[in-house]
Design an enzyme around this catalytic site. Structure first.
Site, PDB file in Angstrom:
ATOM      1  N   CYS A  65       0.845  -1.216   0.000  1.00 25.40           N
ATOM      2  CA  CYS A  65       0.000   0.000   0.000  1.00 25.40           C
ATOM      3  C   CYS A  65       0.867   1.248   0.000  1.00 25.40           C
ATOM      4  O   CYS A  65       0.618   2.215   0.720  1.00 25.40           O
ATOM      5  CB  CYS A  65      -1.006  -0.034   1.156  1.00 25.40           C
ATOM      6  SG  CYS A  65      -0.285  -0.347   2.768  1.00 25.40           S
ATOM      7  N   GLY A 109       2.407  16.266  -1.336  1.00 26.12           N
ATOM      8  CA  GLY A 109       3.554  15.371  -1.314  1.00 26.12           C
ATOM      9  C   GLY A 109       3.141  13.940  -1.055  1.00 26.12           C
ATOM     10  O   GLY A 109       1.956  13.599  -1.111  1.00 26.12           O
ATOM     11  N   ASP A 136      18.511  23.949  -8.576  1.00 23.37           N
ATOM     12  CA  ASP A 136      18.191  23.843 -10.020  1.00 23.37           C
ATOM     13  C   ASP A 136      17.348  25.023 -10.490  1.00 23.37           C
ATOM     14  O   ASP A 136      17.531  25.540 -11.589  1.00 23.37           O
ATOM     15  CB  ASP A 136      17.430  22.529 -10.287  1.00 23.37           C
ATOM     16  CG  ASP A 136      18.330  21.311 -10.123  1.00 23.37           C
ATOM     17  OD1 ASP A 136      17.859  20.289  -9.582  1.00 23.37           O
ATOM     18  OD2 ASP A 136      19.500  21.413 -10.515  1.00 23.37           O
TER      19      ASP A 136
END
Ligand SMILES: Cc1cc2nc3c(=O)[nH]c(=O)nc-3n(C[C@H](O)[C@H](O)[C@H](O)COP(=O)(O)OP(=O)(O)OC[C@H]3O[C@@H](n4cnc5c(N)ncnc54)[C@H](O)[C@@H]3O)c2cc1C
Length: 763
Positions: A410, A533, A483
């Site tokens: 899961c 997230g 970045d």
């Protein structure tokens, strides 16, 4: 890597004399399922018994400090370099100065004592307290500088007539007179006075007191006894008898005082503010709190504040912490009544004092030296230990508190309730552009892109290189933001991907909270919004961010814009790969890692703005491929070659030493393959900075190509912004073959004829 899930948290506050033993003991005999966290204000903890010897010049700073980082690693403990400023006994959390509170099941406090200046008007402003010792050590360097360059008399006044005050005064006198004599100057250009409210050395016998009075007299040290200092002004102190004593340097070595923050903890304290403990070293008022050393006041066996007692409390404290964690009864410890004091006299002599015993001589100094060095070796020379095996039947914690572990399927997600609690504590800020975010979580976030801007997207994810989850969170966010800044963009939103090691629910939650808190603090400082997230359990702590940024269409900075003649600027020093490889082996100095951690937390935002204002033609951030790998990417994209000023490549403290010892990151061999691009490899391979080229960086700096005309100003601005090691490390050249190549230019050629000349010759 942790092999057993976390079941209990032991937090040690302070790296004092007792706690260094506790750490060693848990390193020698780990307790599976136990997570130890050391909160230390100073990563290198001083051994004050050797401080007079350091001041006198008999010891180096390294001789008299224990590096807590390798010791914590040996104990399998997390090292949190911060200052504890409070305790929440109800929630069982330690409040820290620079980060979120840290949860504990059992806490132990060994933070020592500090002279109380607050009670004397002007003392805090004008006096140098003997503790914290690190600040005294820094001040001492400046004092020696002052004496070296002063033409006038420099008057030293010590307040405090105990062993420490007498020893320090004689040690300062020994060193400074020696220093003046070495320079052929008059040693009487320094004078010394000691003032004390009682007699000197009241806790020692009459012979010892007489000997020191004679010795101080003999050495021209003025001694003022039975006279308390009542006020301190800029250049003099006012004493209780109305006398004024002038000084140029005031050293404060009075009786020990307790840390002021203890007052608000709710712990029962004695009249001096020290934590009342019983014979088992447990706080009288809280069963989950232990204390040792100067900070503790043993109500059953009161003893003076001395390192020898803190040292002797180490073993019983370690044993009782184990018992408390296993739910067993703690056992009483009875400390010795008397102890042998060896008080040094500045030169390599000492006076022994114990009860009515008094003796003196050089042999006693060597005995003290032997005893102190032997004690220090216990915590500096650590045995190699076999990695802890998974726990068996003898694991007291597992037997006590087993909690059914979760399965791997899961998506191994962190439970919804736990996650909701973490999110509630995080309180991520919202933004009008975020239509759907963490405020009202949905399957995905919905964000309105900024008008007229291009969206810049990046993702990064990596395993923790340090075991401090909060700091790791900060570094992971900074790494990912690199970045965005390298593209000339500003961050907008972020998605977090987090993995935390298996453990009890509240332990997993706490780790996740600390890590995300660190990341969120950096993202919000950068102006970005966390919008969602994924969190799961796994073998190791890991974190990454997907970040969306925005940039004006005409201001995108790419790898592919370099122009011949441009100079290459690197904004941050290199070496994180090697340093953290050494740290994992317990071979990196704490100070090195601390410096690296502060550089890794330095955002590249201002650096990006600075290179953009210097009309940078191309840029990238230096991360996993190392400087050479990332440079080659730029050269290939720009169809140019480069000259590299290898000796100008900045290194983090300790990086070159570590690489010279053959310690490098596991990624370095892969990066090393890029060396084929270097034309004059033989010239390069012998240079100490050569291995740095292949060192993978975490949260590294920017590498940018900037027109020569703007270089000097750009570097000056970068230094002003705090990128103190920013440097020009190369120059863009015409491409000469189908693949980019790099020429290493030797240092010697640069200064005299100027960089462009040397390069032109090579080109
Ligand atoms: C000049 C001098 C010479 C001495 N010589 C001797 C001697 O020869 N023999 C002897 O027995 N005694 C000696 N003493 C006394 C001895 O120094 C102390 O008794 C001893 O240091 C106490 O040890 P400790 O473990 O309590 O604390 P410390 O050794 O002071 O260690 C405390 C640690 O806690 C850390 N810390 C402090 N506050 C915090 C916080 N809020 N959060 C996190 N970390 C924190 C500090 O960084 C430090 O690492 C001397 C003292 C002085 C000043």
């Amino acid at each position: 890597m942790r092999v057993t899930p976390v079941v209990k948290d032991l937090v040690l506050i302070g790296g004092g004399h007792a706690h260094v033993h506790v750490l060693k003991s848990f390193g020698m005999k780990p307790m599976p399922g136990l997570r130890i966290t050391l909160i230390a204000r100073d990563v290198e903890t001083p051994y004050s018994g050797m401080l007079p010897g350091f001041i006198a010049g008999h010891y180096t700073r390294e001789d008299c400090h224990i590096d807590l980082r390798p010791l914590a690693r040996f104990a399998g403990a997390r090292l949190i370099h911060d200052e504890a400023v409070g305790l929440d006994l109800a929630q069982r959390r330690v409040a820290c100065r620079g980060r979120p509170p840290i949860a504990y099941d059992v806490v132990s406090i060994d933070i020592g004592s500090t002279p109380h200046l607050g009670s004397i008007p002007g003392a805090a402003e004008h006096a140098t307290p003997v503790k914290p010792i690190d600040r005294l050590a820094e001040r001492w360097e400046r004092i020696m500088e002052r004496v070296r360059h002063s033409k006038a008399l420099v008057r030293f006044l010590t307040v405090g007539g105990g062993a420490a005050g007498v020893e320090l005064t004689l040690s300062m006198r020994h060193r400074l007179r020696g220093l003046l004599q070495e320079r052929g100057q008059d040693p009487d250009r320094v004078s010394f006075t000691l003032v004390t409210r009682e007699e000197i050395l009241t806790s020692h016998n009459a012979s010892v007191r007489r000997w020191f009075r004679d010795l101080l007299g003999l050495r021209g040290v003025g001694v003022v006894e039975q006279n308390a200092v009542e006020r301190v002004d800029e250049a003099s102190v006012l004493c209780s008898n109305g006398d004024r004593i002038g000084f140029d340097e005031l050293i404060w070595v009075t009786q020990a005082g307790a840390a002021s923050w203890l007052v608000d903890t709710g712990l029962e304290l004695d009249e001096g503010g020290f934590i009342k403990i019983d014979a088992t070293l447990r706080a009288l008022s809280d069963p989950y709190v232990f204390a040792a050393g100067d900070v503790a006041s043993n109500v059953e066996h009161p003893r003076p504040k001395a390192g020898v007692f803190a040292v002797r409390q180490g073993p019983p404290l370690a044993a009782n912490l184990r018992r408390a964690l296993a739910g067993e009864a703690a056992l009483p410890f009875v400390p010795q009544r008397k102890f042998l004091s060896l008080i040094s006299t500045g030169d390599r002599c000492a006076v022994a004092s114990r009860g009515r015993l008094a003796a003196q001589g050089a042999t006693l100094w060597h005995l003290k030296d032997w005893i102190d060095r032997r004690w220090m070796r216990n915590y500096k020379e650590l045995p190699q230990m076999a990695p802890a095996a998974a726990s068996g039947a003898d694991d007291p914690l597992r037997a006590l508190q087993a909690d059914p572990m979760r399965c791997g399927g899961c998506g191994a997600k962190v439970g919804a309730a736990g996650l909701a609690r973490v999110m509630a504590r995080l309180e991520p800020r919202g933004d009008p552009s975020v239509q759907i975010g963490l405020g009202a979580p949905d399957d995905a976030a919905v964000v309105s892109p900024p008008q007229g801007k291009l969206l810049v997207q990046t993702v990064d994810f990596f395993r923790a290189l340090i075991d401090d989850p909060y700091l790791f969170g900060r570094i992971a966010a900074n790494h990912a933001l690199g970045d965005i800044y390298a593209m000339g963009a500003e961050p907008l939103t972020a998605l977090a991907t987090a993995t935390v090691p298996y453990g009890l629910e509240d332990k997993v939650e706490e780790e996740l909270y600390q890590m995300l808190r660190g990341g969120l603090d950096v993202l919000e400082e950068a102006g970005a919004v966390l919008v969602g997230g994924h969190s799961g359990e796994g073998a190791e702590l890991a974190l990454g961010f997907t970040i969306n940024g925005a940039v004006d269409p005409d201001r995108v900075l790419r790898k592919s814009g370099m122009r011949v003649g441009d100079r290459l600027i690197l904004t941050k020093p290199l070496g994180t790969g090697a340093l953290f490889a050494a740290e994992m082996r317990g071979k990196a100095k704490g100070a090195w890692i601390d410096r690296a951690l502060s550089v890794m937390q330095q955002p590249s935002r201002e650096a990006a703005r600075c290179i953009r204002e210097a009309s940078a033609s191309a840029s990238t951030d230096v991360t996993g491929f190392g400087l050479l790998g990332h440079l080659i990417e730029m050269l290939r994209a720009s169809r140019v070659d480069a000259a590299l000023f290898l000796d100008a490549v900045p290194a983090l403290d300790g990086a070159l030493e570590t690489l010279a010892e053959g310690i490098s990151s596991s990624l370095a061999p892969e990066n090393l393959r890029q060396r084929r691009a270097i034309l004059n490899l033989d010239a390069a391979a012998g240079m100490p900075t050569y291995p740095l080229l292949f060192d993978p960086q975490t949260a590294g700096g920017l590498l940018a190509s900037v027109p020569q005309s703007n270089v000097v100003e750009c570097i000056a601005e970068l230094h002003r912004l705090g990128y103190t090691q920013a440097a020009v490390v190369g120059q863009v050249l015409e491409m000469r073959a189908s693949e980019p190549c790099i020429t290493i230019v030797e240092a010697a050629e640069i200064p005299t004829r100027g960089r462009s000349a040397a390069v032109a010759e090579v080109a």
